[in-house]
Each structure stands twice: as C-alpha cells, then as structure tokens.
Design an enzyme around this catalytic site. Structure first.
Site, PDB file in Angstrom:
ATOM      1  N   ARG A  29      10.237  17.300  -2.855  1.00  8.60           N
ATOM      2  CA  ARG A  29      10.415  15.908  -3.383  1.00  8.60           C
ATOM      3  C   ARG A  29      11.524  15.678  -4.068  1.00  8.60           C
ATOM      4  O   ARG A  29      11.702  16.377  -5.143  1.00  8.60           O
ATOM      5  CB  ARG A  29       9.274  15.337  -3.716  1.00  8.60           C
ATOM      6  N   GLU A  56       1.042  -1.132   0.128  1.00  5.22           N
ATOM      7  CA  GLU A  56      -0.051   0.164  -0.184  1.00  5.22           C
ATOM      8  C   GLU A  56       1.121   1.216  -0.044  1.00  5.22           C
ATOM      9  O   GLU A  56       1.948   1.311   0.735  1.00  5.22           O
ATOM     10  CB  GLU A  56      -0.894   0.070   1.251  1.00  5.22           C
ATOM     11  N   TYR A  99       2.044   5.084   6.517  1.00  5.21           N
ATOM     12  CA  TYR A  99       2.655   4.557   5.273  1.00  5.21           C
ATOM     13  C   TYR A  99       4.274   4.230   5.691  1.00  5.21           C
ATOM     14  O   TYR A  99       4.636   3.092   5.378  1.00  5.21           O
ATOM     15  CB  TYR A  99       2.249   5.377   4.112  1.00  5.21           C
ATOM     16  N   THR A 151      11.763   2.976   0.634  1.00  7.45           N
ATOM     17  CA  THR A 151      11.214   4.425   0.138  1.00  7.45           C
ATOM     18  C   THR A 151      12.255   5.213   1.178  1.00  7.45           C
ATOM     19  O   THR A 151      12.614   5.044   2.140  1.00  7.45           O
ATOM     20  CB  THR A 151      10.029   4.850   0.372  1.00  7.45           C
ATOM     21  N   ASP A 152      12.486   6.708   0.431  1.00  9.72           N
ATOM     22  CA  ASP A 152      12.976   7.504   1.322  1.00  9.72           C
ATOM     23  C   ASP A 152      12.383   8.021   2.499  1.00  9.72           C
ATOM     24  O   ASP A 152      13.064   8.518   3.399  1.00  9.72           O
ATOM     25  CB  ASP A 152      13.512   8.767   0.378  1.00  9.72           C
ATOM     26  N   GLU A 153      11.055   7.818   2.480  1.00 14.96           N
ATOM     27  CA  GLU A 153      10.295   8.261   3.731  1.00 14.96           C
ATOM     28  C   GLU A 153      10.577   7.391   4.951  1.00 14.96           C
ATOM     29  O   GLU A 153      10.160   8.075   6.196  1.00 14.96           O
ATOM     30  CB  GLU A 153       8.762   8.208   3.313  1.00 14.96           C
ATOM     31  N   LYS A 207       6.677   0.814   6.020  1.00 15.90           N
ATOM     32  CA  LYS A 207       7.696   0.617   5.149  1.00 15.90           C
ATOM     33  C   LYS A 207       8.853   0.515   6.018  1.00 15.90           C
ATOM     34  O   LYS A 207       9.659  -0.546   5.720  1.00 15.90           O
ATOM     35  CB  LYS A 207       7.909   1.667   4.195  1.00 15.90           C
ATOM     36  N   HIS A 221       2.423  16.452   7.083  1.00 14.40           N
ATOM     37  CA  HIS A 221       3.020  16.699   5.941  1.00 14.40           C
ATOM     38  C   HIS A 221       4.605  16.559   6.109  1.00 14.40           C
ATOM     39  O   HIS A 221       5.205  17.765   6.702  1.00 14.40           O
ATOM     40  CB  HIS A 221       2.586  17.891   5.380  1.00 14.40           C
ATOM     41  N   LYS A 242      -4.282  20.969  -7.773  1.00 14.93           N
ATOM     42  CA  LYS A 242      -4.460  21.341  -6.330  1.00 14.93           C
ATOM     43  C   LYS A 242      -3.208  21.266  -5.745  1.00 14.93           C
ATOM     44  O   LYS A 242      -2.497  20.175  -5.828  1.00 14.93           O
ATOM     45  CB  LYS A 242      -5.363  20.443  -5.863  1.00 14.93           C
TER      46      LYS A 242
HETATM   47  P1  NAD Z   1       1.346   1.220  -6.370  1.00 12.73           P
HETATM   48  O1  NAD Z   1       0.338   1.551  -5.392  1.00 12.73           O
HETATM   49  O2  NAD Z   1       1.195   1.826  -7.681  1.00 12.73           O
HETATM   50  O3  NAD Z   1       1.524  -0.261  -6.625  1.00 12.73           O
HETATM   51  C1  NAD Z   1       1.217  -1.253  -5.547  1.00 12.73           C
HETATM   52  C2  NAD Z   1       0.961  -2.566  -6.205  1.00 12.73           C
HETATM   53  O4  NAD Z   1       1.005  -3.617  -5.176  1.00 12.73           O
HETATM   54  C3  NAD Z   1      -0.269  -2.655  -7.096  1.00 12.73           C
HETATM   55  O5  NAD Z   1      -0.473  -3.296  -8.155  1.00 12.73           O
HETATM   56  C4  NAD Z   1      -1.206  -3.406  -5.728  1.00 12.73           C
HETATM   57  O6  NAD Z   1      -2.378  -4.109  -6.553  1.00 12.73           O
HETATM   58  C5  NAD Z   1      -0.152  -4.299  -5.159  1.00 12.73           C
HETATM   59  N1  NAD Z   1      -0.691  -4.937  -4.021  1.00 12.73           N
HETATM   60  C6  NAD Z   1      -0.957  -4.255  -2.777  1.00 12.73           C
HETATM   61  N2  NAD Z   1      -1.217  -5.037  -1.848  1.00 12.73           N
HETATM   62  C7  NAD Z   1      -0.929  -6.108  -2.291  1.00 12.73           C
HETATM   63  C8  NAD Z   1      -0.844  -7.576  -1.620  1.00 12.73           C
HETATM   64  N3  NAD Z   1      -1.271  -7.538  -0.249  1.00 12.73           N
HETATM   65  N4  NAD Z   1      -0.657  -8.531  -2.232  1.00 12.73           N
HETATM   66  C9  NAD Z   1      -0.078  -8.574  -3.919  1.00 12.73           C
HETATM   67  N5  NAD Z   1       0.014  -7.218  -4.338  1.00 12.73           N
HETATM   68  C10 NAD Z   1      -0.432  -6.120  -3.668  1.00 12.73           C
HETATM   69  O7  NAD Z   1       2.761   1.556  -5.846  1.00 12.73           O
HETATM   70  P2  NAD Z   1       4.073   2.087  -6.463  1.00 12.73           P
HETATM   71  O8  NAD Z   1       4.188   3.546  -6.452  1.00 12.73           O
HETATM   72  O9  NAD Z   1       4.283   1.354  -7.706  1.00 12.73           O
HETATM   73  O10 NAD Z   1       5.233   1.650  -5.242  1.00 12.73           O
HETATM   74  C11 NAD Z   1       5.788   0.346  -5.560  1.00 12.73           C
HETATM   75  C12 NAD Z   1       6.737  -0.023  -4.429  1.00 12.73           C
HETATM   76  O11 NAD Z   1       7.908   1.079  -4.461  1.00 12.73           O
HETATM   77  C13 NAD Z   1       6.284   0.142  -3.007  1.00 12.73           C
HETATM   78  O12 NAD Z   1       6.888  -0.755  -2.206  1.00 12.73           O
HETATM   79  C14 NAD Z   1       6.561   1.551  -2.475  1.00 12.73           C
HETATM   80  O13 NAD Z   1       6.643   1.651  -1.146  1.00 12.73           O
HETATM   81  C15 NAD Z   1       7.869   1.769  -3.405  1.00 12.73           C
HETATM   82  N6  NAD Z   1       8.368   3.215  -3.594  1.00 12.73           N
HETATM   83  C16 NAD Z   1       7.464   3.993  -4.415  1.00 12.73           C
HETATM   84  C17 NAD Z   1       7.843   5.469  -4.581  1.00 12.73           C
HETATM   85  C18 NAD Z   1       6.963   6.254  -5.615  1.00 12.73           C
HETATM   86  O14 NAD Z   1       7.077   7.160  -5.757  1.00 12.73           O
HETATM   87  N7  NAD Z   1       5.854   5.766  -5.983  1.00 12.73           N
HETATM   88  C19 NAD Z   1       8.976   5.633  -4.185  1.00 12.73           C
HETATM   89  C20 NAD Z   1       9.874   4.930  -3.597  1.00 12.73           C
HETATM   90  C21 NAD Z   1       9.466   3.570  -3.293  1.00 12.73           C
HETATM   91  O1  TDX Z   2      -2.814  16.781  -5.078  1.00 12.84           O
HETATM   92  C1  TDX Z   2      -1.789  16.874  -4.367  1.00 12.84           C
HETATM   93  N1  TDX Z   2      -1.218  17.803  -4.068  1.00 12.84           N
HETATM   94  C2  TDX Z   2      -0.215  17.991  -3.619  1.00 12.84           C
HETATM   95  O2  TDX Z   2       0.366  19.325  -3.223  1.00 12.84           O
HETATM   96  C3  TDX Z   2      -1.067  15.788  -3.948  1.00 12.84           C
HETATM   97  C4  TDX Z   2      -1.753  14.209  -4.307  1.00 12.84           C
HETATM   98  C5  TDX Z   2      -0.014  15.886  -3.336  1.00 12.84           C
HETATM   99  N2  TDX Z   2       0.680  16.809  -3.091  1.00 12.84           N
HETATM  100  C6  TDX Z   2       1.894  17.047  -2.338  1.00 12.84           C
HETATM  101  C7  TDX Z   2       2.164  16.159  -1.174  1.00 12.84           C
HETATM  102  C8  TDX Z   2       3.591  15.709  -1.310  1.00 12.84           C
HETATM  103  O3  TDX Z   2       4.299  16.936  -0.736  1.00 12.84           O
HETATM  104  O4  TDX Z   2       2.735  16.705  -3.499  1.00 12.84           O
HETATM  105  C9  TDX Z   2       3.847  15.794  -2.701  1.00 12.84           C
HETATM  106  C10 TDX Z   2       3.858  14.692  -3.528  1.00 12.84           C
HETATM  107  O5  TDX Z   2       2.533  13.779  -2.892  1.00 12.84           O
HETATM  108  P1  TDX Z   2       2.334  12.116  -3.196  1.00 12.84           P
HETATM  109  O6  TDX Z   2       2.582  12.026  -4.866  1.00 12.84           O
HETATM  110  O7  TDX Z   2       1.322  11.788  -2.405  1.00 12.84           O
HETATM  111  O8  TDX Z   2       3.538  11.419  -2.771  1.00 12.84           O
HETATM  112  P2  TDX Z   2       4.687  11.301  -1.553  1.00 12.84           P
HETATM  113  O9  TDX Z   2       3.523  11.481  -0.399  1.00 12.84           O
HETATM  114  O10 TDX Z   2       5.667  12.147  -1.300  1.00 12.84           O
HETATM  115  O11 TDX Z   2       5.162   9.947  -1.603  1.00 12.84           O
HETATM  116  C11 TDX Z   2       5.363   9.294  -2.645  1.00 12.84           C
HETATM  117  O12 TDX Z   2       6.977   9.063  -2.645  1.00 12.84           O
HETATM  118  C12 TDX Z   2       7.544   8.166  -1.998  1.00 12.84           C
HETATM  119  C13 TDX Z   2       4.795   7.714  -2.995  1.00 12.84           C
HETATM  120  O13 TDX Z   2       3.549   8.001  -3.032  1.00 12.84           O
HETATM  121  C14 TDX Z   2       5.307   6.757  -1.986  1.00 12.84           C
HETATM  122  O14 TDX Z   2       4.935   5.550  -2.334  1.00 12.84           O
HETATM  123  C15 TDX Z   2       6.986   6.952  -2.022  1.00 12.84           C
HETATM  124  O15 TDX Z   2       7.492   6.097  -0.927  1.00 12.84           O
END
Ligand code: NAD
Ligand code: TDX
Length: 332
Positions: free
Chosen positions: A207, A76, A143, A116-118, A147, A270, A198
């Site tokens: 970020r 998630e 979240y 993740t960096d978070e 992680k 935030h 927004k």
């Molecule tokens: P996403 O939410 O787009 O995709 C997550 C996927 O995992 C989905 O396809 C979902 O169906 C599947 N999933 C969720 N729960 C599951 C379960 N219980 N069993 C099997 N599958 C399940 O996420 P994303 O942005 O692609 O992130 C992927 C990974 O990278 C995550 O571990 C996230 O923490 C990490 N990450 C994301 C970012 C980012 O900016 N998006 C940055 C750094 C790390």
């Molecule tokens: O509508 C928006 N307006 C806005 O200002 C949304 C959706 C977000 N934001 C801001 C919040 C954050 O400062 O933008 C920044 C990025 O937001 P998200 O896209 O929700 O990302 P963030 O919360 O930074 O987390 C993302 O990066 C680290 C990924 O969702 C995570 O999965 C990953 O681990």
C-alpha cells in the site's frame, strides 16, 4: 465550505487542517454519523455541524445552495465491510454522490470529489508500474467498484452539465482519528490492549502509505490552483513498503520484536499492490508531501500516530472489543 463526511477519519483531519492553515473558510460539516463518524472528533472547533445523510436530496439542496464549495469525503470506506454487506456502499457512495451532484448542478457550486487509488484495481507484486491519471479503471471489490461508480458520475456531470468540479485519487492514508477497523490503528491498539497484531495472508501486499496531513494539503492545492474538470493522483512514494514491513515497524516502535505478529486468514480478492505516480500534482500545482524520506518518512509518521493512539484511548477503547469480535468471527 461544505465538508461531507467531516466526522470521519480524513474529514476530521481535513477540517482541522483547514481551520489551521486556511482560516478564511467558514466550514459546515454534514455527516450521517455512521459507526465510522464521531461528532466528538470535532468538539470545540469553530464550525457548524449538521447530522444528515448525503442521500437526502432536499437537505443536500439546502446545504449546497448555502456553500461556495463542497469537498466530498462522505463514503462507506472499509473493504472488509463491503465484502460482508455491499448495500450501504451502493447507497452512500453512488446514490449519495448522485444527490450531491444534482444539487451542485442546480447551484453551480465548486465541487471536489475525494476518490481513491483502488478505482484502478491492483498491480502485480513484481510490476514496477504506477497508477497515473490515464490508468484505466478496473476496481476489484464492492467498495472500490462503488467509488469508481461515483467517479464516473462526477466525470459525466462535468462533461454533460459543465459543473465546476475536480477529482483526486489518493493512496492509503494513516494518522490520528482513523477508525480501528483499519490496518495501522488496528495493530497499534491491539498492542496497547495486549493482543497480537494480525497480518492478512503472508503480508506481501503493498500500500502506498501517505500521512493524512499530506492528503489535506494536496486537496487545498487543488481547491486553490487545480484546473476544473481535471483529476489529480496523490501519493507520497511509499510503494516500496509492504504490509509485513509496516506491521514489523509498528511492533518495533512499540517495544516488541519485529516478528511479534500472527498471520490470519487473507482477505478474499485481496488487491496486491497500489503505487501512485503523483507527477501531475507536483509539477502543475507545486504540491509535495512532507512525510517522504524513503527510510524514515513512515517511521516519523508512525511514531506520531502511535503516540496519538496512546494518548486518545477514549477515541478507540469503547469500540475495540466489538471490532475485534467481528474480525474473530471471520478468522481474522
Ligand atoms: P471514514 O469511514 O473514516 O469516514 C467516512 C465518514 O462519512 C464518516 O464520518 C461517516 O459517518 C460519513 N458517512 C457515511 N455515510 C454517509 C452518508 N450517507 N451521509 C453522510 N455522511 C456519511 O472514511 P475515511 O477513511 O475518512 O475516507 C474518507 C474519504 O476518503 C472516502 O471517500 C474514501 O473513499 C476516501 N479515501 C480514503 C482513503 C483512506 O486511506 N482512508 C484513501 C483514499 C481515499
Ligand atoms: O488487520 C488487518 N491486517 C491486514 O493485514 C487489516 C485490517 C488489514 N490488513 C491488510 C489489508 C490491506 O492489504 O492491510 C492493508 C490495508 O488494509 P486497510 O486498512 O483495510 O486498507 P485498504 O483495504 O488498503 O483500503 C484503504 O485504502 C484505500 C482505505 O480503507 C480505503 O478507504 C481507501 O480507499
């Protein structure tokens, strides 16, 4: 190669990247297909797809037992959702990772954990520091706490049971197939729908954006040449770009004025600033991001991403109304 969460944003891009650049792998994707996963993302690809939950220990045992390596993306992933209901985050991110680790322990399979960096929490806006592999964990949202919990499990399984694993902490990704709940695709699709983009709070937050293909390349560098037991930070040096600048750039690239956005309610708790020091992976593994140029790197990546969302309305249109109405209820 078993890819968990391969029907989500980064997983989809990683599977496609692997097929193109590392065709020696045969890929099985396991994905629960939550709201964030879409099987259509993988349509037509030469892979095996299994719909399943990483919390299902019997299924994980079978799939991990049939793999030579596991790349674990399933999670998630959205902070705002974790503030409304943390429970699936605890279940998938912690319990699911535990079930995978137990299967990996039984079968002795190579495991790479996507983090993740978070997990490091945030930096103050005026703090020039960057996260390194030695930065203490200090997560701030449900979240990021889950992680961080999953990272701790991976490290404990490495130390206590000697599993052959690596971890990576990457910064915010952008690119095609990202769910429209996330910042960049939400603003692009808002503009495509005639809605105002927004910005949370005042938009000063930073970020350290990285294009998703650079993340995929880094994961392959770790799979090929990474040292077992190690963590690697992945980042593309975009920590000078705040949210306001990103949203203005999207507005400009889509033919609007740079201020054509509105300020909306801030995210509770935030995180202010993320910044990554990726010296270790660059020096040890020779990885370099492609989308780097300080002035235009993000512009080029964003242009391509905007074009992709224009051309792939079928990916996002069906969910746009429900995503926006959930945000509207929260004043965002
Ligand atoms: P996403 O939410 O787009 O995709 C997550 C996927 O995992 C989905 O396809 C979902 O169906 C599947 N999933 C969720 N729960 C599951 C379960 N219980 N069993 C099997 N599958 C399940 O996420 P994303 O942005 O692609 O992130 C992927 C990974 O990278 C995550 O571990 C996230 O923490 C990490 N990450 C994301 C970012 C980012 O900016 N998006 C940055 C750094 C790390
Ligand atoms: O509508 C928006 N307006 C806005 O200002 C949304 C959706 C977000 N934001 C801001 C919040 C954050 O400062 O933008 C920044 C990025 O937001 P998200 O896209 O929700 O990302 P963030 O919360 O930074 O987390 C993302 O990066 C680290 C990924 O969702 C995570 O999965 C990953 O681990």
């Amino acid at each position: 190669m078993l890819v968990t969460g391969g029907a989500g944003f980064i997983g989809t891009n990683f599977v496609r990247y692997t097929l193109e650049h590392h065709p020696n792998y045969r890929i099985t994707v396991v994905d629960k297909l939550t709201y964030a996963g879409n099987k259509k993302n993988l349509e037509g690809l030469d892979i095996e797809f299994i719909q399943g939950d990483i919390c299902d220990s019997a299924l994980m045992d079978e799939l991990v037992g049939n793999a030579e390596c596991v790349v674990h993306f399933a999670a998630e992933s959205h902070n705002d959702n974790s503030l409304c209901d943390p429970s699936p985050f605890v279940q998938t991110n912690i319990v699911g990772t535990f079930q995978l680790l137990e299967a990996v322990r039984r079968h002795g399979v190579r495991f790479h954990h996507i983090s993740t960096d978070e997990v490091f929490g945030d930096l103050a806006l005026d703090d020039p520091a960057r996260f390194t592999e030695d930065t203490p964990y200090r997560p701030s949202s449900p979240y990021s706490a889950t992680k961080a919990g999953s990272d701790h499990l991976v490290r404990a399984w490495i130390r206590s049971f000697g599993i052959p694993a690596t971890l990576s902490q990457c910064s915010n990704n952008y690119g095609p197939w990202q769910h429209i709940e996330k910042f960049i695709p939400r603003q692009i699709t808002n503009i495509l729908c005639g809605l105002t983009p927004k910005l949370y709070g005042t938009g000063e937050q930073v970020r350290d954006w990285i294009h998703v293909d650079d993340h995929s390349a880094a994961v392959h560098a770790i799979l090929d040449r990474g040292r077992l037991g190690e963590s690697y930070i992945i980042g593309a040096d975009n920590d000078h770009v705040n949210n306001r600048r990103v949203i203005s750039l999207i507005c400009e690239l889509m033919g609007l004025g740079p201020d054509a956005f509105e300020l909306v309610a801030d995210r509770p708790g935030h995180d202010q600033r993320y910044a990554m020091d990726s010296t270790k992976i660059r020096r040890e593994l020779g990885w370099e991001p492609r989308y780097t140029d300080r002035d235009t790197g993000m512009r080029a990546g964003l242009e391509a991403t905007i074009a992709w969302y224009r051309e792939h309305e079928d990916f996002w249109r069906p969910e746009k109304e429900s995503v926006e109405s959930a945000y509207a209820k929260r004043g965002q």
